[in-house]
Motif scaffolding. Structure first.
Motif, PDB file in Angstrom:
ATOM      1  N   GLY A 111       0.797  -1.229   0.000  1.00  9.41           N
ATOM      2  CA  GLY A 111       0.000   0.000   0.000  1.00  9.41           C
ATOM      3  C   GLY A 111       0.826   1.273   0.000  1.00  9.41           C
ATOM      4  O   GLY A 111       0.292   2.379  -0.052  1.00  9.41           O
ATOM      5  N   SER A 112       2.158   1.124   0.053  1.00  7.15           N
ATOM      6  CA  SER A 112       3.008   2.318   0.103  1.00  7.15           C
ATOM      7  C   SER A 112       3.030   3.041  -1.243  1.00  7.15           C
ATOM      8  O   SER A 112       3.358   4.215  -1.312  1.00  7.15           O
ATOM      9  CB  SER A 112       4.432   1.922   0.510  1.00  7.15           C
ATOM     10  OG  SER A 112       4.966   0.994  -0.412  1.00  7.15           O
ATOM     11  N   GLY A 113       2.679   2.295  -2.308  1.00  6.94           N
ATOM     12  CA  GLY A 113       2.702   2.901  -3.639  1.00  6.94           C
ATOM     13  C   GLY A 113       3.810   2.318  -4.502  1.00  6.94           C
ATOM     14  O   GLY A 113       4.224   2.898  -5.499  1.00  6.94           O
ATOM     15  N   LYS A 114       4.280   1.132  -4.124  1.00  9.08           N
ATOM     16  CA  LYS A 114       5.411   0.506  -4.797  1.00  9.08           C
ATOM     17  C   LYS A 114       5.147   0.247  -6.286  1.00  9.08           C
ATOM     18  O   LYS A 114       5.935   0.670  -7.134  1.00  9.08           O
ATOM     19  CB  LYS A 114       5.702  -0.831  -4.105  1.00  9.08           C
ATOM     20  CG  LYS A 114       7.143  -1.208  -4.054  1.00  9.08           C
ATOM     21  CD  LYS A 114       7.411  -2.415  -3.176  1.00  9.08           C
ATOM     22  CE  LYS A 114       6.277  -2.881  -2.323  1.00  9.08           C
ATOM     23  NZ  LYS A 114       5.263  -3.669  -3.074  1.00  9.08           N
ATOM     24  N   THR A 115       4.042  -0.452  -6.555  1.00 12.21           N
ATOM     25  CA  THR A 115       3.753  -0.818  -7.945  1.00 12.21           C
ATOM     26  C   THR A 115       3.538   0.432  -8.799  1.00 12.21           C
ATOM     27  O   THR A 115       4.071   0.547  -9.907  1.00 12.21           O
ATOM     28  CB  THR A 115       2.513  -1.744  -7.992  1.00 12.21           C
ATOM     29  OG1 THR A 115       2.794  -2.864  -7.144  1.00 12.21           O
ATOM     30  CG2 THR A 115       2.238  -2.239  -9.391  1.00 12.21           C
ATOM     31  N   THR A 116       2.779   1.377  -8.266  1.00 11.41           N
ATOM     32  CA  THR A 116       2.541   2.631  -8.983  1.00 11.41           C
ATOM     33  C   THR A 116       3.866   3.326  -9.279  1.00 11.41           C
ATOM     34  O   THR A 116       4.097   3.816 -10.384  1.00 11.41           O
ATOM     35  CB  THR A 116       1.684   3.584  -8.121  1.00 11.41           C
ATOM     36  OG1 THR A 116       0.537   2.875  -7.641  1.00 11.41           O
ATOM     37  CG2 THR A 116       1.240   4.797  -8.910  1.00 11.41           C
ATOM     38  N   HIS A 117       4.758   3.337  -8.285  1.00 13.24           N
ATOM     39  CA  HIS A 117       6.019   4.063  -8.463  1.00 13.24           C
ATOM     40  C   HIS A 117       7.024   3.306  -9.327  1.00 13.24           C
ATOM     41  O   HIS A 117       7.896   3.925  -9.937  1.00 13.24           O
ATOM     42  CB  HIS A 117       6.590   4.504  -7.111  1.00 13.24           C
ATOM     43  CG  HIS A 117       5.860   5.718  -6.626  1.00 13.24           C
ATOM     44  ND1 HIS A 117       4.593   5.627  -6.100  1.00 13.24           N
ATOM     45  CD2 HIS A 117       6.174   7.032  -6.688  1.00 13.24           C
ATOM     46  CE1 HIS A 117       4.166   6.853  -5.838  1.00 13.24           C
ATOM     47  NE2 HIS A 117       5.099   7.714  -6.175  1.00 13.24           N
ATOM     48  N   LYS A 120       5.884   4.659 -12.523  1.00 14.24           N
ATOM     49  CA  LYS A 120       6.234   6.089 -12.644  1.00 14.24           C
ATOM     50  C   LYS A 120       7.717   6.250 -12.984  1.00 14.24           C
ATOM     51  O   LYS A 120       8.100   7.047 -13.835  1.00 14.24           O
ATOM     52  CB  LYS A 120       5.967   6.818 -11.318  1.00 14.24           C
ATOM     53  CG  LYS A 120       4.499   7.093 -11.000  1.00 14.24           C
ATOM     54  CD  LYS A 120       4.446   7.927  -9.708  1.00 14.24           C
ATOM     55  CE  LYS A 120       3.042   8.192  -9.235  1.00 14.24           C
ATOM     56  NZ  LYS A 120       3.004   9.050  -8.036  1.00 14.24           N
ATOM     57  N   GLN A 147      -1.722  -5.913 -11.783  1.00 16.53           N
ATOM     58  CA  GLN A 147      -1.619  -4.459 -11.572  1.00 16.53           C
ATOM     59  C   GLN A 147      -0.362  -3.891 -12.237  1.00 16.53           C
ATOM     60  O   GLN A 147      -0.406  -2.839 -12.871  1.00 16.53           O
ATOM     61  CB  GLN A 147      -1.588  -4.168 -10.071  1.00 16.53           C
ATOM     62  CG  GLN A 147      -1.775  -2.684  -9.740  1.00 16.53           C
ATOM     63  CD  GLN A 147      -1.410  -2.367  -8.291  1.00 16.53           C
ATOM     64  OE1 GLN A 147      -1.301  -3.272  -7.464  1.00 16.53           O
ATOM     65  NE2 GLN A 147      -1.214  -1.105  -7.989  1.00 16.53           N
ATOM     66  N   LYS A 248       2.823  10.017  -1.928  1.00 23.83           N
ATOM     67  CA  LYS A 248       1.586  10.639  -1.420  1.00 23.83           C
ATOM     68  C   LYS A 248       1.850  11.980  -0.754  1.00 23.83           C
ATOM     69  O   LYS A 248       1.178  12.352   0.199  1.00 23.83           O
ATOM     70  CB  LYS A 248       0.850   9.663  -0.488  1.00 23.83           C
ATOM     71  CG  LYS A 248       0.656   8.297  -1.141  1.00 23.83           C
ATOM     72  CD  LYS A 248      -0.228   7.364  -0.375  1.00 23.83           C
ATOM     73  CE  LYS A 248      -0.102   5.954  -0.945  1.00 23.83           C
ATOM     74  NZ  LYS A 248      -0.897   4.963  -0.248  1.00 23.83           N
ATOM     75  N   ASP A 250       1.170  14.564  -2.055  1.00 20.06           N
ATOM     76  CA  ASP A 250       0.091  15.443  -2.491  1.00 20.06           C
ATOM     77  C   ASP A 250      -1.052  15.446  -1.495  1.00 20.06           C
ATOM     78  O   ASP A 250      -1.891  16.329  -1.514  1.00 20.06           O
ATOM     79  CB  ASP A 250      -0.444  14.954  -3.847  1.00 20.06           C
ATOM     80  CG  ASP A 250      -0.813  13.465  -3.811  1.00 20.06           C
ATOM     81  OD1 ASP A 250       0.047  12.656  -3.420  1.00 20.06           O
ATOM     82  OD2 ASP A 250      -1.949  13.123  -4.178  1.00 20.06           O
ATOM     83  N   GLY A 273       6.525  11.228  -4.746  1.00 17.10           N
ATOM     84  CA  GLY A 273       5.302  10.910  -5.479  1.00 17.10           C
ATOM     85  C   GLY A 273       4.247  11.930  -5.101  1.00 17.10           C
ATOM     86  O   GLY A 273       4.021  12.184  -3.925  1.00 17.10           O
ATOM     87  N   GLY A 275       0.941  12.167  -6.638  1.00  9.66           N
ATOM     88  CA  GLY A 275      -0.398  11.920  -7.157  1.00  9.66           C
ATOM     89  C   GLY A 275      -0.527  10.506  -7.681  1.00  9.66           C
ATOM     90  O   GLY A 275       0.441   9.751  -7.706  1.00  9.66           O
ATOM     91  N   GLU A 276      -1.745  10.158  -8.099  1.00 10.10           N
ATOM     92  CA  GLU A 276      -1.984   8.783  -8.549  1.00 10.10           C
ATOM     93  C   GLU A 276      -1.617   8.573 -10.015  1.00 10.10           C
ATOM     94  O   GLU A 276      -1.476   7.439 -10.463  1.00 10.10           O
ATOM     95  CB  GLU A 276      -3.448   8.412  -8.311  1.00 10.10           C
ATOM     96  CG  GLU A 276      -3.776   8.322  -6.819  1.00 10.10           C
ATOM     97  CD  GLU A 276      -5.159   7.759  -6.581  1.00 10.10           C
ATOM     98  OE1 GLU A 276      -5.290   6.517  -6.602  1.00 10.10           O
ATOM     99  OE2 GLU A 276      -6.078   8.557  -6.368  1.00 10.10           O
TER     100      GLU A 276
END
Ligand code: GDP
Length: 295
Positions: A111-117, A120, A147, A248, A250, A273, A275-276
């Motif tokens: 949930g830390s944003g690993k995959t998204t980042h 990115k 994902q 996050k 933002d 990071g 934003g989404e």
């Protein structure tokens, strides 16, 4: 946006200082008490806040400052410089391998944003003319592989996956694949857990030994404040990290993590990071961040 509360409180303290014209040592100490409180309310680690205020005070109560024509301005300048230093001073960049592919291991809690980042980072490197490859080493949640494929496609970056096999073997296979296909950066997305545990660390250590990453970047959620800093300390002690991606920023985070991570762990924040969306990634500039906080 992050830091709103901190910015407001600091600017109130500095407004009072400016209204005084000539400053006494007591005026500076009073302002620094307010700064310390503002830092604590922003969730900055208390030792760091104390040290910070001591450092600023020591520099600010010298005669050169108090007897200058614009003493308040001088004090604010010192705060700005010390905030910048606290966050590491210079921008800290990715170290690319002299012989590609550069291997970047991303780790962090769920949930830390690993995959998204991961995506990115891949997208920003692609925009710089590199040819990144993403690899799915989070094998415990089938949804995690999917994902990564989804965000990889959005970023226009290939994704290497071998389903739910052994993450160490997958990491090695991904490295071979990167070499064989001319990818110059390999970004490994690894499994996250709800908290730092032995099994997670052990697996990361084995992946580290197998692929010898050039960069181990820890992804931490700025919204979790001091917990983010504690997580960074644990990962650094057990695994050794090269830097942090602070996500996050933002949100309505109080921003304390941005100010404490470097001082507590000794490791720099390399990216923020914000934003989404996949282009919501900024290289972390301590100086710009300090100026933003001081408004
Ligand atoms: P992982 O479990 O560590 O891989 O985390 P994910 O990449 O799945 O991200 C968890 C959630 O946080 C998702 O809903 C993301 O859209 C969101 N997220 C990730 N990075 C950011 C960010 O910088 N800002 C905001 N607002 N949300 C983010």
């Amino acid at each position: 946006m992050a830091f709103e509360g901190l910015s407001e409180k600091l600017s109130a303290a500095f407004k009072r200082l400016r209204s005084k014209g000539k400053l006494t040592e007591a005026d500076v100490r009073q302002a620094m008490r307010e700064v310390r409180l503002a830092l604590l309310e922003a969730d900055v680690n208390y030792k760091i806040a104390k040290q910070f205020v001591n450092d600023v005070t020591e520099r600010a109560i010298g005669s050169a400052v108090l007897e200058s024509l614009t003493p308040a301005q001088q004090v604010i300048k010192i705060v700005n410089e010390e905030l910048t230093a606290l966050m590491g001073g210079e921008q800290s960049r990715i170290r690319y391998a002299s012989k590609p592919p550069t291997v970047i291991l991303l780790c962090g809690l769920q949930g830390s944003g690993k995959t998204t980042h991961a995506a990115k980072l891949a997208l920003s490197m692609k925009k710089q003319g590199k040819r990144p490859l993403l690899a799915a080493c989070d094998v415990y949640r089938p949804a995690a592989i999917k994902q990564l494929q989804v965000v990889g496609e959005k970023a226009g970056v290939p994704v290497f996956e071998q389903g739910q096999g052994d993450p160490v073997k997958i990491a090695k296979a991904a490295l071979h694949h990167a070499k064989d296909h001319g990818s110059d950066v390999l970004i490994l997305d690894t499994a996250g857990r709800l908290h730092v545990d032995e099994a997670l660390m052990d697996e990361l250590k084995r992946i580290k030994a197998a692929v010898e990453p050039d960069e181990i970047l820890l992804v931490v959620d700025a919204m979790t404040g001091q917990d983010a800093v504690n997580v960074a300390s644990s990962f650094n002690e057990v695994l050794g990290i090269d830097g942090v991606i602070l996500t996050k920023l933002d949100g309505d985070t109080r921003g304390g993590a941005a100010l404490s991570v470097r001082a507590v762990t000794g490791k720099p924040i390399k990216f923020a990071g914000t934003g989404e969306k996949l282009d919501d990634l900024e290289p972390f500039h301590p100086e710009r961040m300090a100026s933003r906080i001081l408004g």
